[in-house]
Scaffold this motif. Structure first.
Motif, PDB file in Angstrom:
ATOM      1  N   CYS A 155     -12.273 -10.738   1.946  1.00 51.58           N
ATOM      2  CA  CYS A 155     -13.549 -11.302   1.506  1.00 51.58           C
ATOM      3  C   CYS A 155     -14.610 -10.223   1.199  1.00 51.58           C
ATOM      4  O   CYS A 155     -15.344 -10.331   0.204  1.00 51.58           O
ATOM      5  CB  CYS A 155     -14.067 -12.302   2.518  1.00 51.58           C
ATOM      6  SG  CYS A 155     -13.772 -11.831   4.225  1.00 51.58           S
ATOM      7  N   SER A 156     -14.683  -9.188   2.006  1.00 52.00           N
ATOM      8  CA  SER A 156     -15.692  -8.145   1.733  1.00 52.00           C
ATOM      9  C   SER A 156     -15.337  -7.370   0.474  1.00 52.00           C
ATOM     10  O   SER A 156     -16.216  -6.947  -0.289  1.00 52.00           O
ATOM     11  CB  SER A 156     -15.791  -7.166   2.909  1.00 52.00           C
ATOM     12  OG  SER A 156     -16.140  -7.875   4.054  1.00 52.00           O
ATOM     13  N   THR A 181     -21.039  -3.057   5.186  1.00 55.58           N
ATOM     14  CA  THR A 181     -21.069  -4.523   5.180  1.00 55.58           C
ATOM     15  C   THR A 181     -21.742  -5.071   6.431  1.00 55.58           C
ATOM     16  O   THR A 181     -21.735  -4.446   7.498  1.00 55.58           O
ATOM     17  CB  THR A 181     -19.645  -5.120   5.120  1.00 55.58           C
ATOM     18  OG1 THR A 181     -18.976  -4.822   6.350  1.00 55.58           O
ATOM     19  CG2 THR A 181     -18.857  -4.586   3.949  1.00 55.58           C
ATOM     20  N   GLN A 183     -21.140  -8.664   8.094  1.00 54.53           N
ATOM     21  CA  GLN A 183     -20.215  -9.773   7.868  1.00 54.53           C
ATOM     22  C   GLN A 183     -20.437 -10.932   8.834  1.00 54.53           C
ATOM     23  O   GLN A 183     -20.615 -10.744  10.037  1.00 54.53           O
ATOM     24  CB  GLN A 183     -18.775  -9.267   7.976  1.00 54.53           C
ATOM     25  CG  GLN A 183     -18.476  -8.181   6.951  1.00 54.53           C
ATOM     26  CD  GLN A 183     -17.023  -7.749   6.907  1.00 54.53           C
ATOM     27  OE1 GLN A 183     -16.756  -6.589   6.589  1.00 54.53           O
ATOM     28  NE2 GLN A 183     -16.087  -8.634   7.201  1.00 54.53           N
ATOM     29  N   GLU A 209     -10.662  -3.755   8.551  1.00 51.13           N
ATOM     30  CA  GLU A 209     -11.467  -4.183   7.399  1.00 51.13           C
ATOM     31  C   GLU A 209     -11.805  -3.016   6.457  1.00 51.13           C
ATOM     32  O   GLU A 209     -11.725  -3.145   5.233  1.00 51.13           O
ATOM     33  CB  GLU A 209     -12.763  -4.824   7.919  1.00 51.13           C
ATOM     34  CG  GLU A 209     -13.512  -5.641   6.897  1.00 51.13           C
ATOM     35  CD  GLU A 209     -12.917  -7.026   6.703  1.00 51.13           C
ATOM     36  OE1 GLU A 209     -11.857  -7.323   7.296  1.00 51.13           O
ATOM     37  OE2 GLU A 209     -13.511  -7.814   5.954  1.00 51.13           O
ATOM     38  N   ILE A 213     -10.849  -2.687   2.404  1.00 48.00           N
ATOM     39  CA  ILE A 213     -11.813  -2.508   1.306  1.00 48.00           C
ATOM     40  C   ILE A 213     -11.440  -1.269   0.496  1.00 48.00           C
ATOM     41  O   ILE A 213     -11.427  -1.279  -0.744  1.00 48.00           O
ATOM     42  CB  ILE A 213     -13.253  -2.385   1.854  1.00 48.00           C
ATOM     43  CG1 ILE A 213     -13.686  -3.699   2.500  1.00 48.00           C
ATOM     44  CG2 ILE A 213     -14.220  -1.976   0.747  1.00 48.00           C
ATOM     45  CD1 ILE A 213     -15.042  -3.620   3.196  1.00 48.00           C
ATOM     46  N   CYS A 244     -17.958  -1.297   8.303  1.00 42.86           N
ATOM     47  CA  CYS A 244     -18.024  -2.756   8.439  1.00 42.86           C
ATOM     48  C   CYS A 244     -18.608  -3.172   9.777  1.00 42.86           C
ATOM     49  O   CYS A 244     -18.238  -2.627  10.829  1.00 42.86           O
ATOM     50  CB  CYS A 244     -16.631  -3.357   8.271  1.00 42.86           C
ATOM     51  SG  CYS A 244     -15.992  -3.097   6.599  1.00 42.86           S
ATOM     52  N   HIS A 253     -21.192 -12.812   3.617  1.00 37.66           N
ATOM     53  CA  HIS A 253     -21.062 -11.371   3.864  1.00 37.66           C
ATOM     54  C   HIS A 253     -22.007 -10.625   2.915  1.00 37.66           C
ATOM     55  O   HIS A 253     -21.969 -10.814   1.692  1.00 37.66           O
ATOM     56  CB  HIS A 253     -19.633 -10.900   3.574  1.00 37.66           C
ATOM     57  CG  HIS A 253     -18.607 -11.338   4.580  1.00 37.66           C
ATOM     58  ND1 HIS A 253     -18.894 -12.092   5.694  1.00 37.66           N
ATOM     59  CD2 HIS A 253     -17.269 -11.088   4.635  1.00 37.66           C
ATOM     60  CE1 HIS A 253     -17.776 -12.294   6.387  1.00 37.66           C
ATOM     61  NE2 HIS A 253     -16.785 -11.713   5.769  1.00 37.66           N
ATOM     62  N   ALA A 255     -23.342  -6.850   1.537  1.00 44.71           N
ATOM     63  CA  ALA A 255     -22.857  -5.472   1.447  1.00 44.71           C
ATOM     64  C   ALA A 255     -23.905  -4.605   0.765  1.00 44.71           C
ATOM     65  O   ALA A 255     -24.485  -5.012  -0.254  1.00 44.71           O
ATOM     66  CB  ALA A 255     -21.543  -5.424   0.661  1.00 44.71           C
ATOM     67  N   ASN A 339     -18.193 -15.897   2.112  1.00 44.17           N
ATOM     68  CA  ASN A 339     -16.886 -15.324   2.466  1.00 44.17           C
ATOM     69  C   ASN A 339     -15.769 -16.350   2.527  1.00 44.17           C
ATOM     70  O   ASN A 339     -14.606 -16.020   2.320  1.00 44.17           O
ATOM     71  CB  ASN A 339     -16.978 -14.595   3.812  1.00 44.17           C
ATOM     72  CG  ASN A 339     -17.616 -15.429   4.901  1.00 44.17           C
ATOM     73  OD1 ASN A 339     -18.790 -15.791   4.786  1.00 44.17           O
ATOM     74  ND2 ASN A 339     -16.872 -15.751   5.934  1.00 44.17           N
ATOM     75  N   GLY A 343     -14.985 -15.808  -1.259  1.00 48.34           N
ATOM     76  CA  GLY A 343     -14.229 -14.817  -0.486  1.00 48.34           C
ATOM     77  C   GLY A 343     -12.848 -15.297  -0.076  1.00 48.34           C
ATOM     78  O   GLY A 343     -12.035 -14.505   0.404  1.00 48.34           O
TER      79      GLY A 343
END
Ligand SMILES: NC(=O)C1=CN([C@@H]2O[C@H](COP(=O)(O)OP(=O)(O)OC[C@H]3O[C@@H](n4cnc5c(N)ncnc54)[C@H](OP(=O)(O)O)[C@@H]3O)[C@@H](O)[C@H]2O)C=CC1
Ligand SMILES: N[C@@H](CC(=O)OP(=O)(O)O)C(=O)O
Length: 361
Positions: A155-156, A181, A183, A209, A213, A244, A253, A255, A339, A343
């Protein structure tokens, strides 16, 4: 896009979970898809959906699914499905999704298990829907006459690749991306993070996480080589670093992203125009769940915010704001995505809509 002549029967694996509930909400009134079978763990199997799930959405459980009996995640009850959506826990998704593919079913998964598989498209529908073509290669290599797996991203990762793609379309390859992020707790599923850990707190660690990414972004923004392998952005190497954090927000989320371009540095106004001009293939195709705006640009200096902006475009867009020059790299901005919708469930559903439109279902 014209609707199919008859609705396409679909199944949902992990139907009782956080992502599964969003699938149900999206599919209950979908113009092309009709919910045919629901799957979850042995704890839920045999129960009516309404008794098996702890429904957490503001919308009510659709009447049409309340009385459906939840199945174990075995292919037989799903045999008539043209699409099987998976919101399965990654501990079990690997074996189950492969068994469904082996049974000739088309699996659209949210789980991380096959995202790095060199035969599996990792598709964010607002970024790389063209990667769907690789499913034919997957079938040839695995000697399957029917059935494939398509994954959507972490999702991120999804939150950042949409604006990054808009920048690459407008200004060419990016060279460096730094992202931090914030989250939401729904990202950890249900019951997820303990309230004692997260209330009044920030947890500066989400296992795996940052690596996701940093790796997934390259597969998604990269192209497909003539031999159907993924080029992972190799023609213009991309450096990415992610930090994260889990924050006490329910959905959404956020960012904070800084970027460096390979070519000439664009102005803030040019970057903002690239975001608002960005049009994606699902929008052009007119698929039913595609947002009107893929990126919503916010002018106010304190937006986007999860509580105020997550619902824009029914959770199917990325909000972007605070575009400005960066003192270290070239430019920086903030982005926000729902998300559990774009996401997770919404991206899977749009991926399947694209597959339907392009003749892959
Ligand atoms: N939440 C999010 O924002 C995102 C989640 N994802 C991914 O989507 C997937 C689902 O996440 P989420 O909905 O948050 O997780 P949840 O924990 O909320 O739901 C997990 C689902 O998996 C089912 N399940 C668990 N064990 C088994 C088993 N042994 N056999 C069959 N089914 C089982 C559960 O069924 P039961 O109720 O019967 O236990 C439930 O339906 C995960 O892989 C996650 O990483 C991806 C992107 C974003
Ligand atoms: N890890 C994400 C959600 C998730 O499940 O990611 P993935 O599908 O990449 O495992 C979060 O905690 O917000």
């Amino acid at each position: 896009m014209a609707p199919p002549q008859a609705p396409i029967k679909v199944g949902v694996l992990g139907a009782t979970g956080t992502v599964g509930q969003r699938f149900i909400e999206l599919l209950a009134t979908h113009p092309y898809f009709e919910i045919h079978a629901l799957g979850a763990s042995a704890r839920s199997a045999g129960k009516k959906y309404v008794d098996a799930t702890k429904w957490k959405l503001v919308s009510q459980i659709p009447e049409s699914v309340k009385g459906m009996i939840v199945q174990e995640c075995k292919p037989e009850p799903f045999a008539e499905c043209g699409v099987v959506f998976s919101g399965l826990d990654h501990d079990v998704a690997g074996d189950i999704e492969v068994a469904f593919r082996a049974a000739g079913l088309n699996v659209f998964s949210n789980a991380k298990n096959y995202r790095r598989d060199p035969l599996v498209p990792l598709m964010v529908p607002l970024v790389n829907p063209d990667h769907i073509s690789v499913v034919r290669h997957q079938q040839q290599e695995l000697k399957l006459s029917k059935g494939y797996i398509v994954c959507n991203a972490n999702c991120s990762t999804t939150a950042i690749v949409v604006p990054l793609k808009a920048l690459e379309v407008a200004f060419g390859p990016l060279k460096t991306v730094m992202v931090t992020t914030l989250q939401a707790i729904s990202g950890a599923g249900y019951p997820g993070v303990s309230s004692l850990d997260i209330l009044g707190n920030v947890v500066p660690y989400i296992g795996g996480e940052e690596e996701k990414i940093e790796w997934e972004t390259k597969k998604i923004l990269g192209g497909v080589n003539p031999d159907n392998s993924f080029d992972l952005h190799a023609s213009a190497p991309l450096k990415i670093s992610a930090n994260c954090n889990r924050v006490p927000v329910i959905d959404g989320h956020l960012a904070c992203v800084s970027v460096e371009f390979s070519g000439k540095k664009p102005s803030v106004a040019e970057i903002e125009k690239a975001f608002t001009d960005f049009v994606t293939e699902p929008q052009t195709l007119g698929t039913p769940s595609a947002p009107k705006r893929a990126i919503v640009l916010h002018d106010a200096p304190d937006r986007p915010q999860p509580r105020l902006d997550c619902d824009l475009e029914k959770g199917a867009c990325v909000s972007v704001g605070r575009v400005r020059e960066c003192g270290v790299l070239d430019a920086k901005f903030v982005c926000l995505l729902d998300n559990v919708r774009l996401g997770a469930a919404t991206s899977s559903v749009i991926n399947a809509e694209v597959a339907a439109e392009k003749g892959y279902l």
